[in-house]
Motif scaffolding. Structure first.
Motif, PDB file in Angstrom:
ATOM      1  N   ASP A  58       0.824  -1.211   0.000  1.00 49.62           N
ATOM      2  CA  ASP A  58       0.000   0.000   0.000  1.00 49.62           C
ATOM      3  C   ASP A  58       0.856   1.259   0.000  1.00 49.62           C
ATOM      4  N   LYS A 210      -7.307   2.197   1.349  1.00 54.16           N
ATOM      5  CA  LYS A 210      -7.499   1.423   2.580  1.00 54.16           C
ATOM      6  C   LYS A 210      -8.320   2.206   3.612  1.00 54.16           C
ATOM      7  N   TYR A 226      -4.327   4.327   9.258  1.00 51.79           N
ATOM      8  CA  TYR A 226      -3.877   4.758   7.937  1.00 51.79           C
ATOM      9  C   TYR A 226      -3.841   6.279   7.817  1.00 51.79           C
TER      10      TYR A 226
END
Length: 258
Positions: A58, A210, A226
């Motif tokens: 990611d 995400k 995140y």
């Protein structure tokens, strides 16, 4: 000096500890993890996320999106800003166009990014590019426009009369602090655009994606994780950029600091 650094560190650590305690108490009072997850749950989720191999993917994808936009913003923004700031014809021709498109929010380009580039890495990079290119253009333009006339006249006396030599030897060094300030500002705008572009469907992967994914399954502790990762990476990039400028590109300014 060392005692001052220790004192500053202690104050910072106490401030963060106080914030964490206040967060935990407020979350206990709210008693709804969807509205406000507890700090301890976020910490546990953070260690779970960073130990996952998907986390590295990611971050890598988000950085890839960012540097696509960053590269093309530099490639387009600096030459346009230089031309507008140095040549009157480009100033008159391009300035109205830039001023029309500059106030448009970068996220307004998401529909066209999806239409033109589909759900690809390039689409996310395009949104970031639209957020970064105008601060770079405007600051480069301002830097070149405000080069002191006396510098130009002195260079002409020293046999640097051509536009190429004046730009290389006078305008770029004189304008570099403003240009680099614009790049630093653009990096912050681009990082915000990255999260938004990934959240709103331009990309199907990355940190922003995400955040939206975990919101969809109501795992708000992971959403906060995140969000914090975005903040930490942005802070690191800002620190690296400032350190690089101070130690390399603008080291000649150290003598002006009191």
């Amino acid at each position: 000096m060392e005692s001052q650094n220790v004192h500053k560190f202690a104050i910072g650590a106490l401030s963060l500890a106080g914030f964490a305690i206040l967060w935990e108490l407020l979350a206990i009072y709210v008693d709804n993890s969807f509205y406000l997850p507890r700090f301890t749950n976020v910490v546990f989720a953070f260690f779970g996320v960073v130990q996952s191999p998907v986390f590295v993917t990611d971050v890598a994808i988000s950085l890839y999106h960012f540097f696509i936009g960053f590269f093309f913003a530099l490639l387009v923004g600096i030459p346009i800003g230089m031309a507008m700031g140095w040549f009157r014809i480009f100033d008159k021709t391009l300035y109205p166009i830039v001023e029309i498109f500059r106030p448009i929010p970068p996220l307004a380009w998401i529909p066209f990014a999806i239409i033109w580039l589909k759900l690809t890495h390039q689409a996310a990079g395009f949104i970031i590019f639209m957020g970064m290119v105008f601060p770079i253009i405007i600051n480069t333009y301002s830097g070149f426009k405000n080069v002191p006339r006396i510098y130009v006249e002195a260079a002409k006396v020293l046999n640097s009369a051509s536009s190429y030599k004046l730009i290389k030897n006078v305008a770029i060094p004189a304008a570099s602090p403003i240009i680099l300030s614009g790049i630093k500002t653009a990096m912050g705008v681009g990082w915000m655009c990255l999260a938004a572009s990934e959240m709103f469907g331009v990309s199907d992967s990355g940190i922003g994606y995400k955040i939206w994914f975990y919101y969809g399954i109501q795992s708000m502790d992971h959403v906060v994780v995140y969000m914090l990762i975005l903040g930490f990476i942005g802070l690191f990039m800002d620190f690296f950029f400032r350190s690089f400028i101070q130690s390399r590109i603008l080291k000649w300014q150290k003598g002006t600091v009191v």
